[in-house]
Design an enzyme around this catalytic site. Sequence first.
Site, mmCIF file in Angstrom:
data_model
loop_
_atom_site.group_PDB
_atom_site.id
_atom_site.type_symbol
_atom_site.label_atom_id
_atom_site.label_comp_id
_atom_site.label_asym_id
_atom_site.label_seq_id
_atom_site.Cartn_x
_atom_site.Cartn_y
_atom_site.Cartn_z
ATOM 1 N N GLN A 101 12.762 -19.819 26.212
ATOM 2 C CA GLN A 101 11.777 -20.259 25.227
ATOM 3 C C GLN A 101 10.817 -21.277 25.869
ATOM 4 O OE1 GLN A 101 13.995 -21.059 21.218
ATOM 5 N NE2 GLN A 101 15.507 -21.147 22.861
ATOM 6 N N ASN A 102 11.183 -21.740 27.060
ATOM 7 C CA ASN A 102 10.418 -22.800 27.718
ATOM 8 C C ASN A 102 9.100 -22.272 28.277
ATOM 9 O OD1 ASN A 102 12.672 -24.222 27.066
ATOM 10 N ND2 ASN A 102 13.485 -24.308 29.150
ATOM 11 N N HIS A 119 7.805 -17.491 24.970
ATOM 12 C CA HIS A 119 6.758 -18.311 24.357
ATOM 13 C C HIS A 119 5.577 -18.551 25.296
ATOM 14 C CE1 HIS A 119 10.072 -20.029 21.508
ATOM 15 N NE2 HIS A 119 9.705 -18.815 21.188
ATOM 16 N N CYS A 152 -13.401 -19.368 29.413
ATOM 17 C CA CYS A 152 -13.040 -18.008 29.826
ATOM 18 C C CYS A 152 -13.953 -17.592 30.978
ATOM 19 C CB CYS A 152 -13.213 -17.025 28.670
ATOM 20 S SG CYS A 152 -13.076 -15.307 29.171
ATOM 21 N N THR A 192 19.458 -25.174 23.686
ATOM 22 C CA THR A 192 18.523 -24.864 22.603
ATOM 23 C C THR A 192 19.120 -25.263 21.256
ATOM 24 O OG1 THR A 192 17.228 -23.141 21.493
ATOM 25 C CG2 THR A 192 19.341 -22.460 22.446
ATOM 26 N N SER A 193 18.268 -25.732 20.343
ATOM 27 C CA SER A 193 18.740 -26.133 19.006
ATOM 28 C C SER A 193 18.939 -24.903 18.126
ATOM 29 C CB SER A 193 17.717 -27.069 18.363
ATOM 30 O OG SER A 193 16.447 -26.436 18.292
HETATM 31 N N1 APR Z 1 21.916 -30.511 28.391
HETATM 32 C C1 APR Z 1 22.216 -29.631 27.383
HETATM 33 N N2 APR Z 1 21.552 -29.616 26.185
HETATM 34 C C2 APR Z 1 20.603 -30.551 26.012
HETATM 35 C C3 APR Z 1 20.259 -31.503 27.002
HETATM 36 C C4 APR Z 1 20.966 -31.448 28.250
HETATM 37 N N3 APR Z 1 20.714 -32.277 29.252
HETATM 38 N N4 APR Z 1 19.258 -32.289 26.513
HETATM 39 C C5 APR Z 1 18.991 -31.850 25.256
HETATM 40 N N5 APR Z 1 19.801 -30.799 24.952
HETATM 41 C C6 APR Z 1 19.803 -29.969 23.736
HETATM 42 C C7 APR Z 1 19.596 -30.732 22.432
HETATM 43 O O1 APR Z 1 20.825 -31.178 21.908
HETATM 44 C C8 APR Z 1 18.964 -29.647 21.545
HETATM 45 O O2 APR Z 1 19.965 -28.886 20.872
HETATM 46 O O3 APR Z 1 18.709 -29.100 23.855
HETATM 47 C C9 APR Z 1 18.258 -28.725 22.559
HETATM 48 C C10 APR Z 1 16.745 -28.806 22.553
HETATM 49 O O4 APR Z 1 16.316 -28.356 21.293
HETATM 50 P P1 APR Z 1 14.760 -28.344 20.912
HETATM 51 O O5 APR Z 1 14.142 -29.613 21.304
HETATM 52 O O6 APR Z 1 14.687 -27.916 19.490
HETATM 53 O O7 APR Z 1 14.142 -27.229 21.878
HETATM 54 P P2 APR Z 1 14.226 -25.630 21.785
HETATM 55 O O8 APR Z 1 15.486 -25.179 21.130
HETATM 56 O O9 APR Z 1 13.935 -25.106 23.118
HETATM 57 O O10 APR Z 1 12.978 -25.315 20.794
HETATM 58 C C11 APR Z 1 12.655 -23.974 20.528
HETATM 59 O O11 APR Z 1 10.686 -24.653 19.350
HETATM 60 O O12 APR Z 1 9.093 -26.262 19.408
HETATM 61 C C12 APR Z 1 9.304 -24.924 19.588
HETATM 62 O O13 APR Z 1 8.221 -23.322 20.954
HETATM 63 C C13 APR Z 1 8.978 -24.498 21.002
HETATM 64 O O14 APR Z 1 10.285 -23.185 22.565
HETATM 65 C C14 APR Z 1 10.354 -24.209 21.599
HETATM 66 C C15 APR Z 1 11.168 -23.810 20.388
#
Ligand code: APR
Length: 246
Positions: A101-102, A119, A152, A192-193
């Site tokens: 997703q990054n 994304h 562009c 990821t959350s």
């Molecule tokens: N190791 C493991 N997990 C970690 C660490 C780490 N060092 N640091 C943070 N986390 C976890 C957090 O606990 C959280 O559950 O990573 C997760 C990050 O969650 P988000 O910030 O919600 O990011 P993500 O899940 O990638 O978001 C999804 O949302 O904002 C949009 O498009 C954007 O791609 C993104 C999507």
Amino acid sequence: MLNSLNELASRLRAAHAVTVLTGAGVSAASGIPTFRGAGGLWKHFSATDLATAEAFTRDPLTVWEWYAWRREQVAACSPNPAHDVLARWTRTHDRWRVVTQNVDDLHLRAGTLNLVRLHGSLFDLRCWNGCETPSRAWRDERVPFPDMPPRCPRCGGLARPGVVWFGEALDPADVASAEALTACDVFIAAGTSAMVYPAAGFLHQARAHGAFTAELNTESTQATRLVDVAVRGPIEQTLLELDTLL
Ligand code: APR
């Protein structure tokens, strides 16, 4: 934690096909803020003011200033051990794949093969007017941009960041690639959350395919109750530990 790590390692040793879905947590150790965690981007910035087509229509320069800031931040960072382990897995196991997703491209910089980017990328640009430059997006890694906002190269109109904004559809080809990879032996939700769809739905699809599922995260998430094992800890450490057990 050791038991779940050993359990996951034994499943990986027996696996042919492995899919790892990554989120912002994988890049945290590289110095890139996550979105929703402590100090996360959405704690300080409004997603609706910066990451939507409406926001860009209203104020393209402010949106670009924010993306230019994120590009500079990412350009100053390097992949961390989590990226390195996953990249090596994709190079040494044909059917071990990463779906991310990054938008920071640190997986690419670590040498990950066959990466599925759901994304988009901070370093891809597209034409806001939608004029079909040779391809939908073009690469631009210049940091900083010589001119703001960037234009562009074909029609001279506004360029837009090549990322998927809230309210926008993902590229159907990327979704199809990711869905195909849910037919695997082991599916790992990493850093990821699990709150944003369709990415968060792939775990359900993998379970439906009978995959063994795992979560690697520093804390519990929406996915925790769904997975077979949850391994707690900073992923840049847990992936290294896991790798030594393979
Ligand atoms: N190791 C493991 N997990 C970690 C660490 C780490 N060092 N640091 C943070 N986390 C976890 C957090 O606990 C959280 O559950 O990573 C997760 C990050 O969650 P988000 O910030 O919600 O990011 P993500 O899940 O990638 O978001 C999804 O949302 O904002 C949009 O498009 C954007 O791609 C993104 C999507």
